[in-house]
Design a protein around this motif. Structure first.
Motif, PDB file in Angstrom:
ATOM      1  N   TYR A  34       0.785  -1.103   0.099  1.00  0.00           N
ATOM      2  CA  TYR A  34       0.007  -0.038   0.079  1.00  0.00           C
ATOM      3  C   TYR A  34       0.882   1.382   0.001  1.00  0.00           C
ATOM      4  O   TYR A  34       0.539   2.232  -0.653  1.00  0.00           O
ATOM      5  CB  TYR A  34      -0.766  -0.093   1.173  1.00  0.00           C
ATOM      6  CG  TYR A  34      -2.297  -0.448   0.985  1.00  0.00           C
ATOM      7  CD1 TYR A  34      -3.486   0.128   1.237  1.00  0.00           C
ATOM      8  CD2 TYR A  34      -2.620  -1.739   0.389  1.00  0.00           C
ATOM      9  CE1 TYR A  34      -4.727  -0.316   0.832  1.00  0.00           C
ATOM     10  CE2 TYR A  34      -3.913  -2.247   0.235  1.00  0.00           C
ATOM     11  CZ  TYR A  34      -4.806  -1.428   0.305  1.00  0.00           C
ATOM     12  OH  TYR A  34      -6.068  -2.092  -0.051  1.00  0.00           O
ATOM     13  N   LYS A  35       1.939   1.250   0.697  1.00  0.00           N
ATOM     14  CA  LYS A  35       2.844   2.378   0.689  1.00  0.00           C
ATOM     15  C   LYS A  35       3.501   2.612  -0.595  1.00  0.00           C
ATOM     16  O   LYS A  35       3.436   3.869  -1.038  1.00  0.00           O
ATOM     17  CB  LYS A  35       3.901   2.238   1.807  1.00  0.00           C
ATOM     18  CG  LYS A  35       4.992   3.366   1.847  1.00  0.00           C
ATOM     19  CD  LYS A  35       4.177   4.651   2.330  1.00  0.00           C
ATOM     20  CE  LYS A  35       5.712   5.617   2.167  1.00  0.00           C
ATOM     21  NZ  LYS A  35       5.006   7.223   2.562  1.00  0.00           N
ATOM     22  N   ILE A  36       3.867   1.413  -1.088  1.00  0.00           N
ATOM     23  CA  ILE A  36       4.562   1.597  -2.617  1.00  0.00           C
ATOM     24  C   ILE A  36       3.592   2.289  -3.456  1.00  0.00           C
ATOM     25  O   ILE A  36       3.867   2.910  -4.421  1.00  0.00           O
ATOM     26  CB  ILE A  36       5.122   0.102  -3.158  1.00  0.00           C
ATOM     27  CG1 ILE A  36       6.331  -0.147  -2.258  1.00  0.00           C
ATOM     28  CG2 ILE A  36       5.416   0.147  -4.623  1.00  0.00           C
ATOM     29  CD1 ILE A  36       6.470  -1.651  -2.331  1.00  0.00           C
ATOM     30  N   GLU A  37       2.242   1.731  -3.450  1.00  0.00           N
ATOM     31  CA  GLU A  37       1.303   2.284  -4.358  1.00  0.00           C
ATOM     32  C   GLU A  37       0.623   3.627  -4.023  1.00  0.00           C
ATOM     33  O   GLU A  37      -0.201   4.246  -4.511  1.00  0.00           O
ATOM     34  CB  GLU A  37      -0.040   1.200  -4.384  1.00  0.00           C
ATOM     35  CG  GLU A  37       0.499  -0.015  -5.115  1.00  0.00           C
ATOM     36  CD  GLU A  37      -0.813  -1.081  -5.275  1.00  0.00           C
ATOM     37  OE1 GLU A  37      -0.631  -1.752  -6.226  1.00  0.00           O
ATOM     38  OE2 GLU A  37      -1.617  -1.228  -4.146  1.00  0.00           O
ATOM     39  N   ASN A  38       1.193   4.286  -2.877  1.00  0.00           N
ATOM     40  CA  ASN A  38       0.701   5.310  -2.226  1.00  0.00           C
ATOM     41  C   ASN A  38      -0.848   5.527  -1.796  1.00  0.00           C
ATOM     42  O   ASN A  38      -1.461   6.438  -2.315  1.00  0.00           O
ATOM     43  CB  ASN A  38       0.937   6.461  -3.346  1.00  0.00           C
ATOM     44  CG  ASN A  38       0.804   7.990  -2.591  1.00  0.00           C
ATOM     45  OD1 ASN A  38       1.639   8.104  -1.459  1.00  0.00           O
ATOM     46  ND2 ASN A  38       0.450   8.960  -3.289  1.00  0.00           N
TER      47      ASN A  38
ATOM     48  N   CYS B 245       0.421   4.762   5.482  1.00  0.00           N
ATOM     49  CA  CYS B 245       1.315   4.428   6.602  1.00  0.00           C
ATOM     50  C   CYS B 245       2.681   3.986   6.127  1.00  0.00           C
ATOM     51  O   CYS B 245       2.718   3.256   5.127  1.00  0.00           O
ATOM     52  CB  CYS B 245       0.595   3.133   7.373  1.00  0.00           C
ATOM     53  SG  CYS B 245      -0.995   3.731   8.046  1.00  0.00           S
ATOM     54  N   GLY B 246       3.651   4.389   6.797  1.00  0.00           N
ATOM     55  CA  GLY B 246       4.785   3.894   6.503  1.00  0.00           C
ATOM     56  C   GLY B 246       5.786   4.737   5.974  1.00  0.00           C
ATOM     57  O   GLY B 246       5.550   5.770   5.342  1.00  0.00           O
ATOM     58  N   VAL B 247       7.395   4.216   5.844  1.00  0.00           N
ATOM     59  CA  VAL B 247       8.613   5.186   5.437  1.00  0.00           C
ATOM     60  C   VAL B 247       9.128   4.174   4.566  1.00  0.00           C
ATOM     61  O   VAL B 247       9.465   2.896   5.036  1.00  0.00           O
ATOM     62  CB  VAL B 247       9.332   5.585   6.702  1.00  0.00           C
ATOM     63  CG1 VAL B 247      10.504   6.468   5.977  1.00  0.00           C
ATOM     64  CG2 VAL B 247       8.705   6.477   7.760  1.00  0.00           C
ATOM     65  N   PHE B 248       9.511   4.542   3.402  1.00  0.00           N
ATOM     66  CA  PHE B 248      10.191   3.820   2.302  1.00  0.00           C
ATOM     67  C   PHE B 248      11.656   4.345   2.023  1.00  0.00           C
ATOM     68  O   PHE B 248      11.817   5.454   2.231  1.00  0.00           O
ATOM     69  CB  PHE B 248       9.384   3.963   0.828  1.00  0.00           C
ATOM     70  CG  PHE B 248      10.039   3.081  -0.052  1.00  0.00           C
ATOM     71  CD1 PHE B 248       9.577   1.913  -0.150  1.00  0.00           C
ATOM     72  CD2 PHE B 248      10.986   3.653  -0.916  1.00  0.00           C
ATOM     73  CE1 PHE B 248      10.347   1.047  -1.309  1.00  0.00           C
ATOM     74  CE2 PHE B 248      11.589   3.046  -1.878  1.00  0.00           C
ATOM     75  CZ  PHE B 248      11.092   1.618  -2.035  1.00  0.00           C
ATOM     76  N   VAL B 249      12.525   3.355   2.287  1.00  0.00           N
ATOM     77  CA  VAL B 249      13.995   3.495   2.076  1.00  0.00           C
ATOM     78  C   VAL B 249      14.604   2.401   1.186  1.00  0.00           C
ATOM     79  O   VAL B 249      14.161   1.287   1.102  1.00  0.00           O
ATOM     80  CB  VAL B 249      14.838   3.589   3.492  1.00  0.00           C
ATOM     81  CG1 VAL B 249      14.361   4.722   4.239  1.00  0.00           C
ATOM     82  CG2 VAL B 249      14.625   2.317   4.189  1.00  0.00           C
ATOM     83  N   LYS B 250      15.541   2.881   0.601  1.00  0.00           N
ATOM     84  CA  LYS B 250      16.287   2.103  -0.070  1.00  0.00           C
ATOM     85  C   LYS B 250      17.746   1.796   0.296  1.00  0.00           C
ATOM     86  O   LYS B 250      18.209   2.425   1.128  1.00  0.00           O
ATOM     87  CB  LYS B 250      16.514   2.467  -1.521  1.00  0.00           C
ATOM     88  CG  LYS B 250      15.174   2.433  -2.524  1.00  0.00           C
ATOM     89  CD  LYS B 250      15.221   3.045  -3.814  1.00  0.00           C
ATOM     90  CE  LYS B 250      14.029   3.247  -4.843  1.00  0.00           C
ATOM     91  NZ  LYS B 250      14.292   3.654  -5.950  1.00  0.00           N
ATOM     92  N   PRO B 251      18.778   0.909  -0.056  1.00  0.00           N
ATOM     93  CA  PRO B 251      19.786   0.558   0.606  1.00  0.00           C
ATOM     94  C   PRO B 251      20.665   1.733   0.112  1.00  0.00           C
ATOM     95  O   PRO B 251      20.458   2.166  -1.029  1.00  0.00           O
ATOM     96  CB  PRO B 251      20.398  -0.582  -0.333  1.00  0.00           C
ATOM     97  CG  PRO B 251      19.125  -1.254  -0.422  1.00  0.00           C
ATOM     98  CD  PRO B 251      18.050  -0.372  -0.825  1.00  0.00           C
TER      99      PRO B 251
END
Length: 418
Positions: free
Chosen positions: A375-379, A396-402
């Protein structure tokens, strides 16, 4: 239509294991590809329990200043990363095929609005777990800190499982989806939508803690201790009365182990010299009892499906499961002051209640985190009944990449006490 492959992770309040599930999402289809559980080490379990005591009611800065905090936090994240890496190696999972890890983090303190209003305090929730550190150690993007945005808008922040129950209902049908974890919670799914959800009270908390205190086991495996005991109705009454304010408070509400006065309960049991097996049996009866008691307060305007769908490891205990079934079929001991409550609820059903264990029950909470990451990825807004009923859209949530940054500033969630 895009297919997502997401690893969901849960390390719940029971602190027994790191649970992982790799789930594929394609439209309404939800398919678990692989699952994996790695037990907490005895040392990490002990250290987390001690940290939970140290951080209670402390601010973010006070917690970060604790001498032991960084060490315990980093050990925890490395354990989760090791489990994920091990699962990928074991099942030959190409990490490049994984869209994200849905990482729950470790809840150590929780003061939601329902509780804060009573003691005129600041609402907050404390979860530790650097999503950035986990992403760096696994090489996979991470979505985490699911509760903070809900607290920001004045909501409880937990339970968050209800929308995922609704998504699963497309495969299992409407009903009351009931989680038997450290704290129990349930959600009513009607016509494919979650319409009511709340925490209920202690489920595994008392029994697991008591077993760990007096045996070498982590929990009552297959009810081997509880099956040797008998219900002590006087102790049952005392268990309810000790946290009566919480059980009788309005809904929705959010629970936490600190509310249940576990050490006070155990000191009372010790002082009164109860039989060990009878105590375990009564604690297990209480888990079932509070579950049914709480569901009795489902809003009267809902036309209820006759199915109860169970998930969570606590339901594997035959003592708890049998007592729960009995109480929902008007069998078993009920405290005198609750007889009308139980009878009134059971009369709402026009046919027998069907109680089943969910086909998706083994990893429901870990899969929820994968679902929330999607759901976060799809906003998209997570569809908790609290949010929907208030006409709030909350992503909901926080998105991070390496990345190469190793100065982790996200070891504590955003909604911790300031």
């Amino acid at each position: 239509m895009q297919k997502y492959r997401i690893i969901g992770n849960m390390t719940g309040n029971s602190m027994d294991a790191i649970d992982l599930v790799l789930t594929e999402f394609y439209g309404d289809n939800i398919t678990d590809c692989y699952s994996y559980s790695c037990p907490f080490s005895a040392k990490l379990q002990h250290d987390m329990e001690q940290l939970r005591l140290l951080v209670k009611n402390k601010t973010k800065q006070e917690i970060l200043a604790l001498d032991c905090f960084d060490s315990i936090h980093d050990t925890y994240i490395k354990a989760v990363a090791d489990a994920i890496n091990t699962m990928c190696d074991k099942y030959h999972i190409d990490k490049k095929s994984i869209d994200a890890i849905g990482f729950h983090g470790k809840t150590l303190d929780h003061n939601p609005p329902s509780k804060a209003r009573k003691d005129n305090s600041q609402p907050y929730t404390l979860q530790i777990g650097s999503g950035q550190m986990l992403s760096n150690l696994t090489g996979i993007p991470v979505v985490y800190d699911f509760r903070s945005e809900a607290l920001k808008y004045g909501f409880e922040g937990a339970p968050l499982i209800a929308p995922h129950n609704a998504h699963i209902s497309k495969l299992e049908g409407d009903g009351c989806y009931y989680n038997g974890g450290n704290t129990s919670n349930f959600s009513w799914v009607i016509n494919g939508k979650s319409v009511f959800s709340t925490d209920a009270g202690p489920f595994n908390e008392y029994t697991d803690s008591y077993i760990r205190k007096y045996t070498n086991d982590n929990f009552d495996i297959n009810g081997k201790y509880g099956l040797q005991g008998h219900l002590d109705t006087q102790l049952l009454q005392k268990l309810f009365d000790i946290c009566k304010d919480f059980y009788e408070s309005g809904f929705p509400k959010s629970g936490d182990p600190q509310y249940y006065k576990t050490e006070f309960v155990f000191n009372l049991i010790k002082d009164e010299k109860h039989n060990f097996y009878d105590v375990v049996n009564t604690l297990e009866y209480f888990a079932a009892y509070i579950s049914v008691y709480s569901v009795c307060f489902t809003p009267n305007d809902l036309e209820l499906p006759n199915k109860i769908i169970l998930f969570g490891g606590g339901w594997k205990n035959p003592v708890v499961r049998n007592y729960f079934d009995d109480l929902l079929h008007n069998v078993g001991y009920i405290l005198p002051e609750h007889k009308n409550v139980f009878e009134s609820f059971l009369h709402r059903f026009n046919k027998n209640i069907e109680i089943i264990y969910s086909k998706y029950g083994e990893m429901m909470e870990a899969r929820m985190c994968a679902d929330m990451a999607k759901y976060k990825i799809e906003n998209k807004s997570w569809e908790c009944p609290e949010f929907v009923n208030s006409q709030k859209s909350i992503i909901c949530g926080v998105f991070v990449k390496p990345n190469n940054n190793t100065e982790y500033t996200d070891k504590i969630n955003q909604a911790a006490k300031q």
